[in-house]
Enzyme design. Structure first.
Site, PDB file in Angstrom:
ATOM      1  N   TYR A   1       0.734  -1.407   0.168  1.00 30.07           N
ATOM      2  CA  TYR A   1      -0.056   0.135  -0.050  1.00 30.07           C
ATOM      3  C   TYR A   1       0.735   1.376  -0.044  1.00 30.07           C
ATOM      4  CZ  TYR A   1      -4.117   2.664   1.633  1.00 30.07           C
ATOM      5  OH  TYR A   1      -4.889   3.676   1.820  1.00 30.07           O
TER       6      TYR A   1
ATOM      7  N   LYS B   1       0.843   4.077  -3.001  1.00 31.53           N
ATOM      8  CA  LYS B   1       0.604   5.501  -2.642  1.00 31.53           C
ATOM      9  C   LYS B   1       1.733   6.492  -2.683  1.00 31.53           C
ATOM     10  CE  LYS B   1      -3.840   4.567  -1.400  1.00 31.53           C
ATOM     11  NZ  LYS B   1      -5.133   5.019  -2.336  1.00 31.53           N
TER      12      LYS B   1
HETATM   13  P1  NAP Z   1     -13.758   1.686   1.162  1.00 37.14           P
HETATM   14  O1  NAP Z   1     -14.766   2.379   2.352  1.00 37.14           O
HETATM   15  O2  NAP Z   1     -13.068   0.495   1.615  1.00 37.14           O
HETATM   16  O3  NAP Z   1     -14.283   2.134  -0.123  1.00 37.14           O
HETATM   17  C1  NAP Z   1     -13.431   1.528  -1.123  1.00 37.14           C
HETATM   18  C2  NAP Z   1     -14.229   2.051  -2.616  1.00 37.14           C
HETATM   19  O4  NAP Z   1     -13.372   1.630  -3.598  1.00 37.14           O
HETATM   20  C3  NAP Z   1     -15.438   1.287  -2.704  1.00 37.14           C
HETATM   21  O5  NAP Z   1     -16.468   2.234  -3.393  1.00 37.14           O
HETATM   22  C4  NAP Z   1     -15.188   0.317  -3.761  1.00 37.14           C
HETATM   23  O6  NAP Z   1     -16.285  -0.207  -4.600  1.00 37.14           O
HETATM   24  C5  NAP Z   1     -14.036   0.807  -4.456  1.00 37.14           C
HETATM   25  N1  NAP Z   1     -13.296  -0.084  -5.065  1.00 37.14           N
HETATM   26  C6  NAP Z   1     -12.166  -0.844  -4.700  1.00 37.14           C
HETATM   27  N2  NAP Z   1     -11.587  -1.356  -5.628  1.00 37.14           N
HETATM   28  C7  NAP Z   1     -12.080  -1.012  -7.080  1.00 37.14           C
HETATM   29  C8  NAP Z   1     -11.625  -1.462  -8.276  1.00 37.14           C
HETATM   30  N3  NAP Z   1     -10.807  -2.258  -8.519  1.00 37.14           N
HETATM   31  N4  NAP Z   1     -12.392  -0.722  -9.129  1.00 37.14           N
HETATM   32  C9  NAP Z   1     -13.274   0.217  -8.782  1.00 37.14           C
HETATM   33  N5  NAP Z   1     -13.700   0.596  -7.609  1.00 37.14           N
HETATM   34  C10 NAP Z   1     -13.091  -0.056  -6.440  1.00 37.14           C
HETATM   35  O7  NAP Z   1     -12.413   2.584   1.429  1.00 37.14           O
HETATM   36  P2  NAP Z   1     -12.074   4.214   1.680  1.00 37.14           P
HETATM   37  O8  NAP Z   1     -11.612   4.457   3.221  1.00 37.14           O
HETATM   38  O9  NAP Z   1     -13.341   4.933   1.308  1.00 37.14           O
HETATM   39  O10 NAP Z   1     -10.816   4.613   0.995  1.00 37.14           O
HETATM   40  C11 NAP Z   1     -11.029   5.436  -0.381  1.00 37.14           C
HETATM   41  C12 NAP Z   1      -9.474   5.732  -0.766  1.00 37.14           C
HETATM   42  O11 NAP Z   1      -8.840   6.392   0.326  1.00 37.14           O
HETATM   43  C13 NAP Z   1      -8.637   4.702  -1.217  1.00 37.14           C
HETATM   44  O12 NAP Z   1      -7.852   4.729  -2.093  1.00 37.14           O
HETATM   45  C14 NAP Z   1      -7.883   4.451   0.344  1.00 37.14           C
HETATM   46  O13 NAP Z   1      -6.628   3.728   0.025  1.00 37.14           O
HETATM   47  C15 NAP Z   1      -7.504   5.905   0.709  1.00 37.14           C
HETATM   48  N6  NAP Z   1      -7.583   6.248   1.798  1.00 37.14           N
HETATM   49  C16 NAP Z   1      -8.083   5.711   3.004  1.00 37.14           C
HETATM   50  C17 NAP Z   1      -7.793   5.878   4.361  1.00 37.14           C
HETATM   51  C18 NAP Z   1      -8.787   5.602   5.436  1.00 37.14           C
HETATM   52  O14 NAP Z   1      -8.367   5.824   6.689  1.00 37.14           O
HETATM   53  N7  NAP Z   1     -10.088   5.089   5.132  1.00 37.14           N
HETATM   54  C19 NAP Z   1      -6.685   6.727   4.794  1.00 37.14           C
HETATM   55  C20 NAP Z   1      -5.739   7.175   3.579  1.00 37.14           C
HETATM   56  C21 NAP Z   1      -6.072   6.852   2.104  1.00 37.14           C
HETATM   57  P3  NAP Z   1     -17.201  -1.296  -3.976  1.00 37.14           P
HETATM   58  O15 NAP Z   1     -18.087  -0.946  -3.071  1.00 37.14           O
HETATM   59  O16 NAP Z   1     -17.892  -1.886  -5.486  1.00 37.14           O
HETATM   60  O17 NAP Z   1     -16.526  -2.387  -3.562  1.00 37.14           O
END
Ligand code: NAP
Length: 243
Positions: free
Chosen positions: A154, A158
Site C-alpha cells: 500500500y 500510494k
Molecule cells: P472503502 O470504504 O473500502 O471503499 C472503497 C471503494 O473503492 C468502494 O467504493 C469500492 O467499490 C471501490 N473499489 C475498490 N476496488 C475497486 C476497483 N478495482 N475498481 C473500482 N472501484 C473499486 O475505502 P475508503 O476508506 O473510502 O478509501 C478510499 C480511498 O482513500 C482509497 O484509495 C484508500 O486507499 C484511501 N485512504 C483511505 C484512508 C482511510 O483511513 N479510510 C486513509 C488514507 C487513504 P465496491 O463498493 O464496489 O467494493
C-alpha cells in the site's frame, strides 16, 4: 456539461466526495467495482438532495473495462465531458512483507496505481484539449508519505501515486489542468473498521479519526476555480499525525 468521475464512490471517502461535488451542482458519475447496493445508496442520496448523478460499474484495474465503460459513456454524452476526475478507488491487503502473497502485492498496486493510470490516460486528451479548468485529484495516503509497517504494498502504491501526481502536474499545467494528491491519515470507513480504533486514535494529535466528509471538503476545494494555481501537491489531512 462538465461531469465529475469519482472512482470507488459507492462507499466511504468516495461516496462523500461524490455527494459533495453533486451538492455544488456538478453532475457526478459514481464508479464502483461490485457493490451495486452501496452504489445505489450513493445515487439515491445525491438525487434526494436535488443533485445529478449516474452509476458506472467497472474495475479500475482492468484496462479494457475502463476503456469500454468510458467509450460508451462518451457515445451517450456527445455534448458532455469529464472535467473533474477523482482517482479514489483503493484497497488494503496488509501483511508483513516476508509473508505477503503475490496477489496481495499486485492487487493493491493494480487498484491504486494502475487504476489511476488507466482511467487518467483515457480522460486526459479531452481534459487538455478543452483548456477549461480540468481537475485531477488522486487519493494517496499518509502511508505513501511516511511508509507504514505491514503496508509495503500500500505504501508503494500510494508513494508512486504521489510521484506520478507531481510529474503529471507538470505535463498538464499549461493546459489549465491541475493534478494534486490528497493524503489522509486515519478516516472512518469500511477500510478502517477492523483496526484497533481506540489504540490508534491515541496516536493522532486531534484525538480522533477523520470523517469522509472532511476529506471530501478538501477534494472539492481542489476541484474548484479557487484552486487553479495549486498543482503537483500532496496535501495531508490527518489530524496532525504526520508533519
Ligand atoms: P472503502 O470504504 O473500502 O471503499 C472503497 C471503494 O473503492 C468502494 O467504493 C469500492 O467499490 C471501490 N473499489 C475498490 N476496488 C475497486 C476497483 N478495482 N475498481 C473500482 N472501484 C473499486 O475505502 P475508503 O476508506 O473510502 O478509501 C478510499 C480511498 O482513500 C482509497 O484509495 C484508500 O486507499 C484511501 N485512504 C483511505 C484512508 C482511510 O483511513 N479510510 C486513509 C488514507 C487513504 P465496491 O463498493 O464496489 O467494493
Amino acid at each position: 456539461m462538465k461531469y465529475a468521475l469519482v472512482t470507488g464512490a459507492s462507499r466511504g471517502i468516495g461516496r462523500a466526495v461524490a455527494v459533495k461535488l453533486a451538492s455544488q451542482g456538478i453532475p457526478v458519475i459514481i464508479n464502483y467495482q461490485s457493490n451495486d447496493h452501496a452504489a445505489q445508496e450513493t445515487l439515491a442520496e445525491i438525487l434526494a438532495a436535488g443533485g445529478r448523478a449516474e452509476v458506472m460499474r467497472f474495475d479500475v484495474a482492468n484496462e479494457k473495462a475502463v476503456v469500454a465503460a468510458l467509450d460508451s459513456w462518451e457515445d451517450a454524452h456527445p455534448d458532455d465531458y469529464i472535467a473533474y476526475l477523482v482517482n479514489n478507488a483503493g484497497i488494503r491487503r496488509d501483511n508483513l512483507m516476508f509473508m505477503m502473497p503475490d496477489n496481495d502485492w499486485h492487487d493493491v498496486i493494480d487498484t491504486s496505481l494502475n487504476g489511476f493510470f488507466y482511467v487518467t490516460r483515457r480522460l486526459l486528451p479531452k481534459m487538455m484539449q478543452r483548456r477549461h479548468g480540468g481537475r485531477i485529484v488522486n487519493m494517496a495516503s499518509l502511508s505513501g508519505l511516511k511508509g507504514l509497517p505491514g503496508q509495503t504494498n500500500y505504501s508503494a502504491a500510494k508513494g508512486a501515486l504521489i510521484g506520478a501526481t507531481k510529474a503529471l502536474a507538470q505535463e498538464t499545467a499549461s493546459r489549465g489542468v491541475t493534478v494534486n494528491a490528497v493524503a489522509p491519515g486515519f478516516i472512518e470507513s469500511d477500510m478502517t473498521r477492523n483496526l484497533p480504533i481506540d489504540e490508534l486514535r491515541k496516536q493522532v494529535p486531534a484525538g480522533r479519526f477523520g470523517r469522509p466528509e472532511e476529506v471530501a471538503a478538501l477534494v472539492a476545494f481542489l476541484c474548484s476555480d479557487d484552486a487553479a494555481y495549486i498543482t503537483g501537491q500532496a496535501i495531508s489531512i490527518n489530524g496532525g499525525l504526520y508533519s
